[in-house]
Design an enzyme around this catalytic site. Structure first.
Site, PDB file in Angstrom:
ATOM      1  N   TYR A   1      52.546  48.457 121.925  1.00  0.00           N
ATOM      2  CA  TYR A   1      52.332  47.018 121.680  1.00  0.00           C
ATOM      3  C   TYR A   1      51.269  46.487 122.631  1.00  0.00           C
ATOM      4  O   TYR A   1      50.380  45.735 122.226  1.00  0.00           O
ATOM      5  CB  TYR A   1      53.663  46.273 121.850  1.00  0.00           C
ATOM      6  CG  TYR A   1      53.600  44.793 121.538  1.00  0.00           C
ATOM      7  CD1 TYR A   1      53.213  44.344 120.276  1.00  0.00           C
ATOM      8  CD2 TYR A   1      53.947  43.836 122.492  1.00  0.00           C
ATOM      9  CE1 TYR A   1      53.169  42.977 119.980  1.00  0.00           C
ATOM     10  CE2 TYR A   1      53.911  42.477 122.217  1.00  0.00           C
ATOM     11  CZ  TYR A   1      53.522  42.051 120.949  1.00  0.00           C
ATOM     12  OH  TYR A   1      53.483  40.712 120.667  1.00  0.00           O
TER      13      TYR A   1
ATOM     14  N   SER B   1      48.941  37.973 123.007  1.00  0.00           N
ATOM     15  CA  SER B   1      50.195  37.993 123.761  1.00  0.00           C
ATOM     16  C   SER B   1      49.843  38.206 125.221  1.00  0.00           C
ATOM     17  O   SER B   1      48.751  38.714 125.527  1.00  0.00           O
ATOM     18  CB  SER B   1      51.056  39.167 123.270  1.00  0.00           C
ATOM     19  OG  SER B   1      52.136  39.401 124.143  1.00  0.00           O
TER      20      SER B   1
HETATM   21  N1  LIG Z   1      58.008  36.370 119.994  1.00  0.00           N
HETATM   22  C1  LIG Z   1      57.307  36.656 121.079  1.00  0.00           C
HETATM   23  O1  LIG Z   1      57.873  36.800 122.190  1.00  0.00           O
HETATM   24  C2  LIG Z   1      55.815  36.776 121.010  1.00  0.00           C
HETATM   25  C3  LIG Z   1      55.103  36.695 122.206  1.00  0.00           C
HETATM   26  C4  LIG Z   1      53.716  36.822 122.178  1.00  0.00           C
HETATM   27  C5  LIG Z   1      53.060  37.026 120.991  1.00  0.00           C
HETATM   28  N2  LIG Z   1      53.773  37.128 119.831  1.00  0.00           N
HETATM   29  C6  LIG Z   1      53.016  37.371 118.608  1.00  0.00           C
HETATM   30  O2  LIG Z   1      53.132  36.232 117.779  1.00  0.00           O
HETATM   31  C7  LIG Z   1      53.040  36.623 116.406  1.00  0.00           C
HETATM   32  C8  LIG Z   1      54.233  36.072 115.641  1.00  0.00           C
HETATM   33  O3  LIG Z   1      55.404  36.571 116.227  1.00  0.00           O
HETATM   34  P1  LIG Z   1      56.856  35.953 115.962  1.00  0.00           P
HETATM   35  O4  LIG Z   1      57.558  35.937 117.256  1.00  0.00           O
HETATM   36  O5  LIG Z   1      56.756  34.724 115.156  1.00  0.00           O
HETATM   37  O6  LIG Z   1      57.509  37.155 115.135  1.00  0.00           O
HETATM   38  P2  LIG Z   1      58.185  37.267 113.693  1.00  0.00           P
HETATM   39  O7  LIG Z   1      59.139  36.139 113.480  1.00  0.00           O
HETATM   40  O8  LIG Z   1      58.683  38.668 113.611  1.00  0.00           O
HETATM   41  O9  LIG Z   1      56.969  37.059 112.696  1.00  0.00           O
HETATM   42  C9  LIG Z   1      56.039  38.055 112.398  1.00  0.00           C
HETATM   43  C10 LIG Z   1      55.315  37.647 111.132  1.00  0.00           C
HETATM   44  O10 LIG Z   1      54.324  38.621 110.848  1.00  0.00           O
HETATM   45  C11 LIG Z   1      54.422  38.952 109.467  1.00  0.00           C
HETATM   46  N3  LIG Z   1      53.919  40.300 109.258  1.00  0.00           N
HETATM   47  C12 LIG Z   1      54.316  41.455 109.847  1.00  0.00           C
HETATM   48  N4  LIG Z   1      53.626  42.488 109.356  1.00  0.00           N
HETATM   49  C13 LIG Z   1      52.763  41.979 108.434  1.00  0.00           C
HETATM   50  C14 LIG Z   1      51.778  42.533 107.594  1.00  0.00           C
HETATM   51  N5  LIG Z   1      51.529  43.844 107.562  1.00  0.00           N
HETATM   52  N6  LIG Z   1      51.076  41.698 106.780  1.00  0.00           N
HETATM   53  C15 LIG Z   1      51.310  40.379 106.801  1.00  0.00           C
HETATM   54  N7  LIG Z   1      52.227  39.782 107.567  1.00  0.00           N
HETATM   55  C16 LIG Z   1      52.947  40.593 108.372  1.00  0.00           C
HETATM   56  C17 LIG Z   1      55.885  38.807 109.124  1.00  0.00           C
HETATM   57  O11 LIG Z   1      56.049  38.483 107.744  1.00  0.00           O
HETATM   58  P3  LIG Z   1      56.435  39.527 106.586  1.00  0.00           P
HETATM   59  O12 LIG Z   1      57.441  40.481 107.165  1.00  0.00           O
HETATM   60  O13 LIG Z   1      56.999  38.636 105.519  1.00  0.00           O
HETATM   61  O14 LIG Z   1      55.144  40.146 106.181  1.00  0.00           O
HETATM   62  C18 LIG Z   1      56.244  37.572 109.937  1.00  0.00           C
HETATM   63  O15 LIG Z   1      55.967  36.392 109.218  1.00  0.00           O
HETATM   64  C19 LIG Z   1      52.922  38.146 116.402  1.00  0.00           C
HETATM   65  O16 LIG Z   1      51.574  38.511 116.332  1.00  0.00           O
HETATM   66  C20 LIG Z   1      53.512  38.533 117.763  1.00  0.00           C
HETATM   67  O17 LIG Z   1      53.022  39.775 118.187  1.00  0.00           O
HETATM   68  C21 LIG Z   1      55.133  36.985 119.818  1.00  0.00           C
END
Ligand SMILES: NC(=O)c1ccc[n+]([C@@H]2O[C@H](COP(=O)([O-])OP(=O)(O)OC[C@H]3O[C@@H](n4cnc5c(N)ncnc54)[C@H](OP(=O)(O)O)[C@@H]3O)[C@@H](O)[C@H]2O)c1
Length: 268
Positions: free
Chosen positions: A166, A153
Protein backbone atom coordinates in the site's frame (compact mmCIF):
# COMPACT_ATOMS: atom_id res chain seq x y z
CA UNK A 1 -45.51 40.61 -37.26
CA UNK A 2 -41.83 40.15 -36.53
CA UNK A 3 -39.99 37.91 -38.91
CA UNK A 4 -37.83 35.10 -37.55
CA UNK A 5 -34.82 37.39 -37.81
CA UNK A 6 -36.43 39.97 -35.52
CA UNK A 7 -38.17 37.55 -33.18
CA UNK A 8 -38.50 38.89 -29.63
CA UNK A 9 -35.74 37.80 -27.27
CA UNK A 10 -38.32 36.06 -25.09
CA UNK A 11 -38.79 33.39 -27.77
CA UNK A 12 -37.51 30.00 -26.71
CA UNK A 13 -33.93 29.55 -27.80
CA UNK A 14 -32.96 26.52 -29.85
CA UNK A 15 -29.45 26.63 -28.37
CA UNK A 16 -29.13 23.90 -25.72
CA UNK A 17 -28.02 25.09 -22.29
CA UNK A 18 -24.31 24.56 -21.59
CA UNK A 19 -23.71 21.57 -19.32
CA UNK A 20 -23.23 22.49 -15.66
CA UNK A 21 -19.82 22.54 -14.00
CA UNK A 22 -19.05 18.89 -13.56
CA UNK A 23 -17.10 16.91 -11.00
CA UNK A 24 -16.28 13.26 -11.69
CA UNK A 25 -15.66 11.20 -8.56
CA UNK A 26 -14.17 7.71 -8.71
CA UNK A 27 -14.94 5.24 -5.93
CA UNK A 28 -18.13 7.13 -5.04
CA UNK A 29 -19.96 4.03 -3.79
CA UNK A 30 -18.72 4.35 -0.19
CA UNK A 31 -16.60 6.24 2.32
CA UNK A 32 -14.69 9.33 1.24
CA UNK A 33 -15.90 9.16 -2.38
CA UNK A 34 -19.58 9.10 -1.41
CA UNK A 35 -19.08 11.92 1.12
CA UNK A 36 -17.22 13.96 -1.52
CA UNK A 37 -20.05 13.44 -4.01
CA UNK A 38 -22.56 14.74 -1.46
CA UNK A 39 -20.36 17.69 -0.60
CA UNK A 40 -19.52 18.76 -4.17
CA UNK A 41 -23.19 18.42 -5.14
CA UNK A 42 -24.01 20.81 -2.30
CA UNK A 43 -21.35 23.18 -3.69
CA UNK A 44 -23.34 23.31 -6.94
CA UNK A 45 -21.45 20.85 -9.11
CA UNK A 46 -23.15 18.33 -11.32
CA UNK A 47 -21.61 15.22 -9.82
CA UNK A 48 -20.80 12.14 -11.88
CA UNK A 49 -20.50 9.18 -9.53
CA UNK A 50 -18.49 6.16 -10.58
CA UNK A 51 -17.56 2.85 -8.92
CA UNK A 52 -17.78 -0.84 -9.71
CA UNK A 53 -20.94 -1.30 -7.62
CA UNK A 54 -23.51 0.30 -9.88
CA UNK A 55 -26.42 -0.18 -7.46
CA UNK A 56 -24.68 1.92 -4.81
CA UNK A 57 -23.75 4.84 -7.04
CA UNK A 58 -27.21 4.77 -8.61
CA UNK A 59 -28.83 4.92 -5.17
CA UNK A 60 -26.67 7.87 -4.13
CA UNK A 61 -27.28 9.70 -7.42
CA UNK A 62 -31.04 9.18 -6.96
CA UNK A 63 -30.83 10.52 -3.39
CA UNK A 64 -28.94 13.61 -4.56
CA UNK A 65 -31.30 14.19 -7.48
CA UNK A 66 -34.28 13.88 -5.12
CA UNK A 67 -32.66 16.57 -2.96
CA UNK A 68 -32.53 18.93 -5.97
CA UNK A 69 -28.90 18.39 -6.99
CA UNK A 70 -27.59 17.27 -10.36
CA UNK A 71 -26.13 13.79 -10.16
CA UNK A 72 -25.61 10.79 -12.40
CA UNK A 73 -24.09 7.36 -11.89
CA UNK A 74 -21.92 5.08 -14.00
CA UNK A 75 -20.49 1.65 -13.28
CA UNK A 76 -16.76 1.99 -13.78
CA UNK A 77 -13.72 -0.09 -12.86
CA UNK A 78 -10.79 2.33 -13.05
CA UNK A 79 -8.38 -0.53 -13.75
CA UNK A 80 -10.22 -1.26 -17.03
CA UNK A 81 -8.68 1.16 -19.51
CA UNK A 82 -11.20 0.49 -22.29
CA UNK A 83 -14.09 1.13 -19.90
CA UNK A 84 -12.49 4.36 -18.66
CA UNK A 85 -12.01 5.58 -22.24
CA UNK A 86 -15.62 4.74 -23.14
CA UNK A 87 -16.86 6.54 -20.03
CA UNK A 88 -14.76 9.64 -20.78
CA UNK A 89 -15.91 9.63 -24.40
CA UNK A 90 -19.53 9.87 -23.29
CA UNK A 91 -18.99 12.85 -21.00
CA UNK A 92 -19.86 16.33 -22.31
CA UNK A 93 -17.84 18.25 -19.73
CA UNK A 94 -15.41 17.75 -16.87
CA UNK A 95 -14.12 20.52 -14.59
CA UNK A 96 -12.98 18.47 -11.60
CA UNK A 97 -11.70 14.92 -11.41
CA UNK A 98 -11.49 13.41 -7.92
CA UNK A 99 -9.27 10.33 -8.14
CA UNK A 100 -10.52 8.64 -4.97
CA UNK A 101 -10.90 4.95 -5.93
CA UNK A 102 -8.30 2.92 -4.11
CA UNK A 103 -7.49 0.94 -1.05
CA UNK A 104 -5.19 -1.47 0.77
CA UNK A 105 -4.94 -5.26 0.79
CA UNK A 106 -3.21 -6.97 3.69
CA UNK A 107 -0.57 -5.96 6.23
CA UNK A 108 1.99 -8.68 5.53
CA UNK A 109 5.67 -7.87 5.89
CA UNK A 110 7.56 -7.71 2.59
CA UNK A 111 9.20 -11.08 3.28
CA UNK A 112 5.80 -12.78 3.12
CA UNK A 113 3.56 -10.48 1.08
CA UNK A 114 1.57 -11.88 -1.83
CA UNK A 115 2.65 -10.28 -5.13
CA UNK A 116 -0.97 -10.56 -6.30
CA UNK A 117 -2.00 -8.11 -3.54
CA UNK A 118 0.74 -5.72 -4.56
CA UNK A 119 -0.33 -5.96 -8.19
CA UNK A 120 -3.97 -5.27 -7.30
CA UNK A 121 -3.02 -2.26 -5.16
CA UNK A 122 -0.81 -0.86 -7.92
CA UNK A 123 -3.59 -1.41 -10.47
CA UNK A 124 -6.18 0.60 -8.58
CA UNK A 125 -4.13 3.21 -6.68
CA UNK A 126 -1.68 4.05 -9.47
CA UNK A 127 -2.86 2.81 -12.87
CA UNK A 128 -6.47 3.71 -11.99
CA UNK A 129 -5.38 7.31 -11.42
CA UNK A 130 -3.35 7.23 -14.65
CA UNK A 131 -6.29 5.88 -16.68
CA UNK A 132 -8.90 8.38 -15.52
CA UNK A 133 -6.50 11.31 -15.61
CA UNK A 134 -5.30 10.55 -19.15
CA UNK A 135 -8.84 9.96 -20.39
CA UNK A 136 -10.30 13.14 -18.88
CA UNK A 137 -7.36 15.51 -19.32
CA UNK A 138 -8.55 16.88 -22.69
CA UNK A 139 -11.90 17.81 -21.13
CA UNK A 140 -10.21 19.28 -18.05
CA UNK A 141 -7.98 21.47 -20.24
CA UNK A 142 -10.97 22.44 -22.40
CA UNK A 143 -12.89 23.54 -19.30
CA UNK A 144 -10.46 26.43 -18.97
CA UNK A 145 -10.13 25.88 -15.20
CA UNK A 146 -9.67 22.18 -14.58
CA UNK A 147 -8.75 20.43 -11.35
CA UNK A 148 -7.23 16.98 -10.96
CA UNK A 149 -7.41 15.87 -7.34
CA UNK A 150 -5.53 12.80 -6.18
CA UNK A 151 -6.47 11.13 -2.91
CA UNK A 152 -3.16 9.68 -1.80
CA UNK A 153 -2.45 8.99 1.86
CA UNK A 154 0.11 9.61 4.56
CA UNK A 155 1.21 6.13 3.39
CA UNK A 156 2.32 7.94 0.22
CA UNK A 157 4.70 10.13 2.20
CA UNK A 158 6.22 7.76 4.76
CA UNK A 159 6.59 4.05 5.36
CA UNK A 160 5.50 1.69 8.12
CA UNK A 161 6.05 -1.99 8.79
CA UNK A 162 3.39 -4.15 7.18
CA UNK A 163 2.38 -1.27 4.90
CA UNK A 164 4.65 -2.43 2.04
CA UNK A 165 2.40 -2.78 -0.98
CA UNK A 166 0.00 0.00 0.00
CA UNK A 167 2.87 2.33 0.88
CA UNK A 168 4.52 1.59 -2.48
CA UNK A 169 1.27 2.19 -4.37
CA UNK A 170 0.43 5.43 -2.58
CA UNK A 171 4.01 6.67 -3.13
CA UNK A 172 3.16 6.03 -6.80
CA UNK A 173 0.02 8.16 -6.54
CA UNK A 174 2.09 10.91 -4.86
CA UNK A 175 4.62 10.70 -7.71
CA UNK A 176 1.83 11.11 -10.26
CA UNK A 177 0.60 14.27 -8.50
CA UNK A 178 4.09 15.79 -8.29
CA UNK A 179 5.02 14.91 -11.88
CA UNK A 180 1.70 15.91 -13.44
CA UNK A 181 1.83 19.32 -11.75
CA UNK A 182 5.22 19.96 -13.33
CA UNK A 183 4.08 18.72 -16.73
CA UNK A 184 0.87 20.78 -16.76
CA UNK A 185 2.51 24.02 -15.63
CA UNK A 186 1.27 26.70 -18.04
CA UNK A 187 -1.99 24.90 -18.76
CA UNK A 188 -5.27 25.77 -17.04
CA UNK A 189 -5.34 22.67 -14.83
CA UNK A 190 -4.46 22.44 -11.13
CA UNK A 191 -3.14 19.26 -9.53
CA UNK A 192 -4.14 18.87 -5.89
CA UNK A 193 -3.03 16.05 -3.63
CA UNK A 194 -4.90 15.32 -0.41
CA UNK A 195 -3.10 12.91 1.93
CA UNK A 196 -5.21 11.76 4.89
CA UNK A 197 -3.98 9.76 7.84
CA UNK A 198 -6.40 7.61 9.81
CA UNK A 199 -9.95 7.88 8.46
CA UNK A 200 -12.67 5.67 9.89
CA UNK A 201 -14.75 4.67 6.90
CA UNK A 202 -17.12 1.76 6.63
CA UNK A 203 -15.03 -0.38 4.28
CA UNK A 204 -11.35 0.64 4.10
CA UNK A 205 -10.02 -1.51 6.97
CA UNK A 206 -12.57 -4.24 6.28
CA UNK A 207 -11.24 -4.56 2.72
CA UNK A 208 -7.65 -4.49 3.97
CA UNK A 209 -8.37 -7.36 6.39
CA UNK A 210 -10.51 -9.27 3.83
CA UNK A 211 -13.75 -8.96 5.76
CA UNK A 212 -12.35 -9.71 9.25
CA UNK A 213 -14.38 -7.26 11.36
CA UNK A 214 -12.38 -7.84 14.55
CA UNK A 215 -9.06 -6.98 12.92
CA UNK A 216 -10.62 -4.02 11.10
CA UNK A 217 -12.05 -2.62 14.36
CA UNK A 218 -8.61 -2.82 16.05
CA UNK A 219 -7.26 -0.20 13.63
CA UNK A 220 -9.43 2.43 15.34
CA UNK A 221 -9.52 0.91 18.86
CA UNK A 222 -9.26 3.53 21.58
CA UNK A 223 -8.81 6.42 19.13
CA UNK A 224 -11.20 9.07 20.41
CA UNK A 225 -11.97 10.70 17.10
CA UNK A 226 -10.47 9.29 13.92
CA UNK A 227 -11.13 11.44 10.85
CA UNK A 228 -14.45 10.74 9.16
CA UNK A 229 -15.25 10.60 5.45
CA UNK A 230 -17.03 13.94 5.92
CA UNK A 231 -13.85 15.51 7.35
CA UNK A 232 -11.93 14.52 4.23
CA UNK A 233 -14.77 15.56 1.90
CA UNK A 234 -14.83 18.94 3.62
CA UNK A 235 -11.10 19.35 2.96
CA UNK A 236 -11.50 18.25 -0.66
CA UNK A 237 -14.36 20.71 -1.18
CA UNK A 238 -12.30 23.52 0.38
CA UNK A 239 -9.31 22.82 -1.87
CA UNK A 240 -11.44 22.49 -5.02
CA UNK A 241 -13.41 25.69 -4.37
CA UNK A 242 -10.34 27.96 -3.94
CA UNK A 243 -10.01 30.51 -6.76
CA UNK A 244 -8.73 28.84 -9.93
CA UNK A 245 -5.24 30.37 -9.65
CA UNK A 246 -4.75 28.92 -6.13
CA UNK A 247 -3.26 25.43 -6.20
CA UNK A 248 -3.22 23.51 -2.94
CA UNK A 249 -0.29 21.29 -3.94
CA UNK A 250 -0.37 18.87 -1.03
CA UNK A 251 -2.50 18.85 2.07
CA UNK A 252 -1.89 16.34 4.88
CA UNK A 253 -4.68 15.84 7.38
CA UNK A 254 -4.76 13.55 10.38
CA UNK A 255 -6.89 13.20 13.48
CA UNK A 256 -5.49 15.08 16.49
CA UNK A 257 -4.82 11.72 18.13
CA UNK A 258 -2.44 10.71 15.33
CA UNK A 259 0.84 12.60 15.30
CA UNK A 260 2.51 10.36 12.70
CA UNK A 261 1.97 7.01 10.97
CA UNK A 262 3.55 5.53 14.12
CA UNK A 263 2.29 7.66 16.97
CA UNK A 264 -1.40 7.25 17.72
CA UNK A 265 -2.92 8.12 21.08
CA UNK A 266 -5.30 5.37 22.21
CA UNK A 267 -7.44 5.67 25.31
CA UNK A 268 -7.71 2.62 27.64
N1 LIG B 1 -9.69 5.22 5.23
C1 LIG B 1 -8.45 5.66 5.40
O1 LIG B 1 -7.88 5.56 6.51
C2 LIG B 1 -7.71 6.31 4.27
C3 LIG B 1 -6.59 7.08 4.58
C4 LIG B 1 -5.87 7.68 3.55
C5 LIG B 1 -6.26 7.52 2.24
N2 LIG B 1 -7.35 6.75 1.95
C6 LIG B 1 -7.69 6.60 0.54
O2 LIG B 1 -8.94 7.23 0.32
C7 LIG B 1 -9.62 6.57 -0.75
C8 LIG B 1 -11.02 6.19 -0.30
O3 LIG B 1 -10.91 5.35 0.81
P1 LIG B 1 -12.13 5.02 1.80
O4 LIG B 1 -11.59 5.04 3.17
O5 LIG B 1 -13.30 5.84 1.46
O6 LIG B 1 -12.36 3.48 1.45
P2 LIG B 1 -13.61 2.64 0.94
O7 LIG B 1 -14.83 3.00 1.72
O8 LIG B 1 -13.15 1.22 0.93
O9 LIG B 1 -13.83 3.15 -0.55
C9 LIG B 1 -13.04 2.74 -1.63
C10 LIG B 1 -13.78 3.09 -2.90
O10 LIG B 1 -12.97 2.73 -4.01
C11 LIG B 1 -13.79 2.03 -4.93
N3 LIG B 1 -12.96 1.14 -5.73
C12 LIG B 1 -12.11 0.16 -5.30
N4 LIG B 1 -11.56 -0.46 -6.35
C13 LIG B 1 -12.05 0.14 -7.47
C14 LIG B 1 -11.85 -0.04 -8.85
N5 LIG B 1 -11.04 -0.98 -9.33
N6 LIG B 1 -12.53 0.77 -9.71
C15 LIG B 1 -13.35 1.73 -9.24
N7 LIG B 1 -13.59 1.95 -7.95
C16 LIG B 1 -12.94 1.15 -7.07
C17 LIG B 1 -14.81 1.29 -4.09
O11 LIG B 1 -16.01 1.09 -4.83
P3 LIG B 1 -16.42 -0.28 -5.56
O12 LIG B 1 -15.99 -1.41 -4.67
O13 LIG B 1 -17.91 -0.15 -5.68
O14 LIG B 1 -15.74 -0.23 -6.89
C18 LIG B 1 -15.09 2.34 -3.02
O15 LIG B 1 -16.10 3.23 -3.44
C19 LIG B 1 -8.74 5.40 -1.17
O16 LIG B 1 -7.94 5.78 -2.26
C20 LIG B 1 -7.88 5.16 0.07
O17 LIG B 1 -6.67 4.53 -0.26
C21 LIG B 1 -8.09 6.16 2.94
Amino acid sequence: MPTDATAPSTAPSSTPAAPARTAVITGASSGIGAATARRLAAEGYRVVLTARRKDRVEALAAELTEAGHRAEAHALDVTDRAAVDAFAGGLDRCDVLVNNAGGALGTDPIAEADPADWRAMYEVNVLGVLHTTQALLPALVASGDGTVLILSSTAGLGTYEGGGGYVAAKHGAHAIAETLRLELCGQPVRVIEIAPGMVKTEEFALTRFRGDREKAAKVYAGVAEPLTADDVADTIAWAVTRPAHVNVDLLVLRPRAQASNYKVHREN
